[in-house]
Design a protein around this motif. Sequence first.
Motif, PDB file in Angstrom:
ATOM      1  N   GLU A   1      -8.454  -4.062   1.311  1.00 10.64           N
ATOM      2  CA  GLU A   1      -8.362  -3.706   0.053  1.00 10.64           C
ATOM      3  C   GLU A   1      -7.515  -3.307  -0.501  1.00 10.64           C
ATOM      4  OE1 GLU A   1     -13.346  -2.267  -0.352  1.00 10.64           O
ATOM      5  OE2 GLU A   1     -11.675  -0.777   0.169  1.00 10.64           O
ATOM      6  N   GLY A   2      -6.694  -2.311   0.108  1.00  9.88           N
ATOM      7  CA  GLY A   2      -5.687  -1.799  -0.300  1.00  9.88           C
ATOM      8  C   GLY A   2      -4.258  -2.677  -0.610  1.00  9.88           C
ATOM      9  N   SER A   3      -4.360  -3.733   0.497  1.00  8.33           N
ATOM     10  CA  SER A   3      -3.107  -4.407   0.398  1.00  8.33           C
ATOM     11  C   SER A   3      -3.495  -5.972  -0.349  1.00  8.33           C
ATOM     12  CB  SER A   3      -2.643  -4.589   1.761  1.00  8.33           C
ATOM     13  OG  SER A   3      -3.597  -5.768   2.417  1.00  8.33           O
ATOM     14  N   ASP A   4      -4.495  -6.152  -0.560  1.00  9.09           N
ATOM     15  CA  ASP A   4      -4.689  -7.321  -1.346  1.00  9.09           C
ATOM     16  C   ASP A   4      -5.828  -7.314  -2.559  1.00  9.09           C
ATOM     17  OD1 ASP A   4      -5.020 -10.210  -1.387  1.00  9.09           O
ATOM     18  OD2 ASP A   4      -7.071 -10.094  -0.964  1.00  9.09           O
ATOM     19  N   MET A   5      -6.838  -6.739  -2.356  1.00 13.80           N
ATOM     20  CA  MET A   5      -8.018  -6.923  -3.434  1.00 13.80           C
ATOM     21  C   MET A   5      -7.567  -5.865  -4.744  1.00 13.80           C
ATOM     22  SD  MET A   5     -12.007  -6.205  -3.162  1.00 13.80           S
ATOM     23  CE  MET A   5     -12.137  -4.621  -3.338  1.00 13.80           C
ATOM     24  N   PHE A   6      -7.214  -4.402  -4.290  1.00 17.33           N
ATOM     25  CA  PHE A   6      -6.830  -3.766  -5.380  1.00 17.33           C
ATOM     26  C   PHE A   6      -5.655  -4.138  -6.138  1.00 17.33           C
ATOM     27  CE2 PHE A   6      -8.899  -0.007  -3.015  1.00 17.33           C
ATOM     28  CZ  PHE A   6     -10.134  -0.393  -3.369  1.00 17.33           C
ATOM     29  N   PRO A   7      -4.581  -4.569  -5.517  1.00 13.30           N
ATOM     30  CA  PRO A   7      -3.271  -5.024  -6.197  1.00 13.30           C
ATOM     31  C   PRO A   7      -3.705  -6.063  -7.219  1.00 13.30           C
ATOM     32  CG  PRO A   7      -2.685  -4.464  -3.866  1.00 13.30           C
ATOM     33  CD  PRO A   7      -4.122  -4.270  -4.122  1.00 13.30           C
ATOM     34  N   ARG A   8      -4.469  -7.176  -6.795  1.00 16.27           N
ATOM     35  CA  ARG A   8      -4.967  -8.195  -7.342  1.00 16.27           C
ATOM     36  C   ARG A   8      -5.516  -7.794  -8.512  1.00 16.27           C
ATOM     37  NH1 ARG A   8      -7.665 -11.834  -3.463  1.00 16.27           N
ATOM     38  NH2 ARG A   8      -8.209 -13.080  -5.235  1.00 16.27           N
ATOM     39  N   ILE A   9      -6.613  -6.810  -8.675  1.00 18.72           N
ATOM     40  CA  ILE A   9      -7.372  -6.457  -9.643  1.00 18.72           C
ATOM     41  C   ILE A   9      -6.450  -5.638 -10.635  1.00 18.72           C
ATOM     42  CG2 ILE A   9      -9.066  -4.808 -10.233  1.00 18.72           C
ATOM     43  CD1 ILE A   9     -10.738  -5.551  -7.866  1.00 18.72           C
ATOM     44  N   GLU A  10      -5.702  -4.900  -9.979  1.00 21.16           N
ATOM     45  CA  GLU A  10      -4.637  -4.289 -10.952  1.00 21.16           C
ATOM     46  C   GLU A  10      -3.673  -5.044 -11.792  1.00 21.16           C
ATOM     47  OE1 GLU A  10      -1.648  -0.583 -10.703  1.00 21.16           O
ATOM     48  OE2 GLU A  10      -2.943  -0.758  -9.048  1.00 21.16           O
ATOM     49  N   ALA A  11      -3.186  -5.965 -11.249  1.00 22.84           N
ATOM     50  CA  ALA A  11      -2.127  -6.912 -11.689  1.00 22.84           C
ATOM     51  C   ALA A  11      -3.013  -7.804 -12.715  1.00 22.84           C
ATOM     52  CB  ALA A  11      -1.604  -7.999 -10.717  1.00 22.84           C
TER      53      ALA A  11
ATOM     54  N   MET B   1       0.898  -1.107   0.041  1.00 27.57           N
ATOM     55  CA  MET B   1      -0.096   0.329  -0.045  1.00 27.57           C
ATOM     56  C   MET B   1       0.784   1.120  -0.079  1.00 27.57           C
ATOM     57  SD  MET B   1      -3.214   0.599   2.357  1.00 27.57           S
ATOM     58  CE  MET B   1      -3.937   2.192   2.780  1.00 27.57           C
ATOM     59  N   PRO B   2       0.478   2.309  -0.650  1.00 26.28           N
ATOM     60  CA  PRO B   2       1.390   3.443  -1.060  1.00 26.28           C
ATOM     61  C   PRO B   2       1.431   4.183   0.356  1.00 26.28           C
ATOM     62  CG  PRO B   2      -0.519   3.557  -2.309  1.00 26.28           C
ATOM     63  CD  PRO B   2      -0.555   2.145  -1.827  1.00 26.28           C
ATOM     64  N   ASN B   3       2.555   5.043   0.598  1.00 22.86           N
ATOM     65  CA  ASN B   3       2.629   5.895   1.698  1.00 22.86           C
ATOM     66  C   ASN B   3       1.248   6.782   1.613  1.00 22.86           C
ATOM     67  OD1 ASN B   3       4.671   5.055   2.593  1.00 22.86           O
ATOM     68  ND2 ASN B   3       6.105   6.336   1.596  1.00 22.86           N
ATOM     69  N   MET B   4       0.767   7.069   2.899  1.00 19.56           N
ATOM     70  CA  MET B   4      -0.412   7.834   2.992  1.00 19.56           C
ATOM     71  C   MET B   4       0.060   9.329   3.215  1.00 19.56           C
ATOM     72  SD  MET B   4      -2.644   5.642   5.381  1.00 19.56           S
ATOM     73  CE  MET B   4      -4.588   6.099   4.825  1.00 19.56           C
ATOM     74  N   ASN B   5      -0.634  10.286   2.417  1.00 23.81           N
ATOM     75  CA  ASN B   5      -0.368  11.819   2.660  1.00 23.81           C
ATOM     76  C   ASN B   5      -0.703  12.299   3.813  1.00 23.81           C
ATOM     77  OD1 ASN B   5       0.336  12.055  -0.353  1.00 23.81           O
ATOM     78  ND2 ASN B   5      -1.783  11.965  -0.711  1.00 23.81           N
ATOM     79  N   ASP B   6      -0.095  13.187   4.490  1.00 25.37           N
ATOM     80  CA  ASP B   6      -0.361  13.984   5.610  1.00 25.37           C
ATOM     81  C   ASP B   6      -1.777  14.848   5.524  1.00 25.37           C
ATOM     82  OD1 ASP B   6      -0.697  14.745   8.130  1.00 25.37           O
ATOM     83  OD2 ASP B   6       1.300  15.999   8.002  1.00 25.37           O
ATOM     84  N   LEU B   7      -2.765  14.515   5.836  1.00 24.92           N
ATOM     85  CA  LEU B   7      -4.015  15.058   5.543  1.00 24.92           C
ATOM     86  C   LEU B   7      -4.378  15.965   6.945  1.00 24.92           C
ATOM     87  CD1 LEU B   7      -6.282  12.696   3.530  1.00 24.92           C
ATOM     88  CD2 LEU B   7      -4.681  14.660   2.768  1.00 24.92           C
ATOM     89  N   SER B   8      -3.631  15.897   8.212  1.00 22.44           N
ATOM     90  CA  SER B   8      -3.869  16.220   9.272  1.00 22.44           C
ATOM     91  C   SER B   8      -3.925  17.743   9.391  1.00 22.44           C
ATOM     92  CB  SER B   8      -2.834  15.629  10.384  1.00 22.44           C
ATOM     93  OG  SER B   8      -1.549  16.287  10.008  1.00 22.44           O
ATOM     94  N   THR B   9      -3.371  18.414   8.561  1.00 19.49           N
ATOM     95  CA  THR B   9      -3.483  19.891   8.600  1.00 19.49           C
ATOM     96  C   THR B   9      -4.659  20.551   7.817  1.00 19.49           C
ATOM     97  OG1 THR B   9      -2.039  20.311   6.665  1.00 19.49           O
ATOM     98  CG2 THR B   9      -0.897  20.017   8.813  1.00 19.49           C
ATOM     99  N   HIS B  10      -5.354  19.520   6.980  1.00 21.26           N
ATOM    100  CA  HIS B  10      -6.594  20.080   6.278  1.00 21.26           C
ATOM    101  C   HIS B  10      -7.662  20.290   7.231  1.00 21.26           C
ATOM    102  CE1 HIS B  10      -3.988  18.325   2.951  1.00 21.26           C
ATOM    103  NE2 HIS B  10      -5.003  18.652   2.103  1.00 21.26           N
ATOM    104  N   SER B  11      -8.523  21.612   6.778  1.00 24.27           N
ATOM    105  CA  SER B  11      -9.588  21.632   7.455  1.00 24.27           C
ATOM    106  C   SER B  11     -10.866  20.517   7.399  1.00 24.27           C
ATOM    107  CB  SER B  11     -10.261  22.863   7.367  1.00 24.27           C
ATOM    108  OG  SER B  11     -11.003  23.042   5.953  1.00 24.27           O
ATOM    109  N   LEU B  12     -11.756  20.485   8.176  1.00 20.44           N
ATOM    110  CA  LEU B  12     -12.636  19.069   7.900  1.00 20.44           C
ATOM    111  C   LEU B  12     -13.416  19.414   6.453  1.00 20.44           C
ATOM    112  CD1 LEU B  12     -14.039  16.757   8.976  1.00 20.44           C
ATOM    113  CD2 LEU B  12     -15.617  18.364  10.257  1.00 20.44           C
ATOM    114  N   ASP B  13     -13.402  20.618   6.049  1.00 20.68           N
ATOM    115  CA  ASP B  13     -14.499  21.092   4.837  1.00 20.68           C
ATOM    116  C   ASP B  13     -13.569  20.735   3.592  1.00 20.68           C
ATOM    117  OD1 ASP B  13     -16.539  22.081   6.115  1.00 20.68           O
ATOM    118  OD2 ASP B  13     -16.001  24.016   6.059  1.00 20.68           O
ATOM    119  N   ASP B  14     -12.054  20.648   4.020  1.00 17.04           N
ATOM    120  CA  ASP B  14     -11.226  20.264   2.946  1.00 17.04           C
ATOM    121  C   ASP B  14     -10.821  18.971   2.772  1.00 17.04           C
ATOM    122  OD1 ASP B  14     -11.060  23.170   2.371  1.00 17.04           O
ATOM    123  OD2 ASP B  14      -9.122  23.473   3.387  1.00 17.04           O
TER     124      ASP B  14
END
Length: 196
Positions: free
Chosen positions: A107-117, A1-14
């Motif tokens: 989903e991110g570590s198993d299902m999605f990569p299998r579908i993509e491959a 699974m790719p590294n997650m972006n840091d969304l902690s500084t985003h407002s709730l609306d964003d």
Amino acid sequence: MPNMNDLSTHSLDDLSIDEFSRPKAPKVPAATDIHRRQGRQLAAIHRHYLMEMAQIGAVLARIEAGDAPPENLRQIVLSLDMAENLRAFGNLCGRECQVLKFHHDIEGSDMFPRIEAAGGGRFREVVAKLLSEHEVVHELIIRLGRAADALMEDPEEANFVRAATTYRKLEEVVRSHFGYEETELAEAIGYYLGSI
């Protein structure tokens, strides 16, 4: 699974999933009705999560329907029913957040990569979009957990409003995300994976 972006500084609306930038999945020409039916198993799993989220919403509605206005929440919490509602809200949030995160991790570590491959990379854009939406959901889960903890520790109006607002944003995002995932991946799940 790719590294997650840091969304902690985003407002709730964003914290948005930008529905308009969602790519469409390619058709799977060889997919049959049986494959599509198998792929719709994901929708059944999602319905279960949404029913669980509805329980949180029901507790939230009970709290909001209290006899006293929200500014008196500190006094209301002294009543057994309201204390029970607040504890239930916090506990349901925590449990549901854990389950939803686990679902997305699978989903991110198993299902999605299998579908993509299996799809020869044809689903790369859809999978990337779904994973970016998972990042938003996970940030909302973190915020809801913190808001529910703060509410249970100090049941004042501001903490209640923060928890309720965060929950509603999470529910909105999850409903939209689930709908997109179910629509775009039903054929691929059934055809490439057989079932979930």
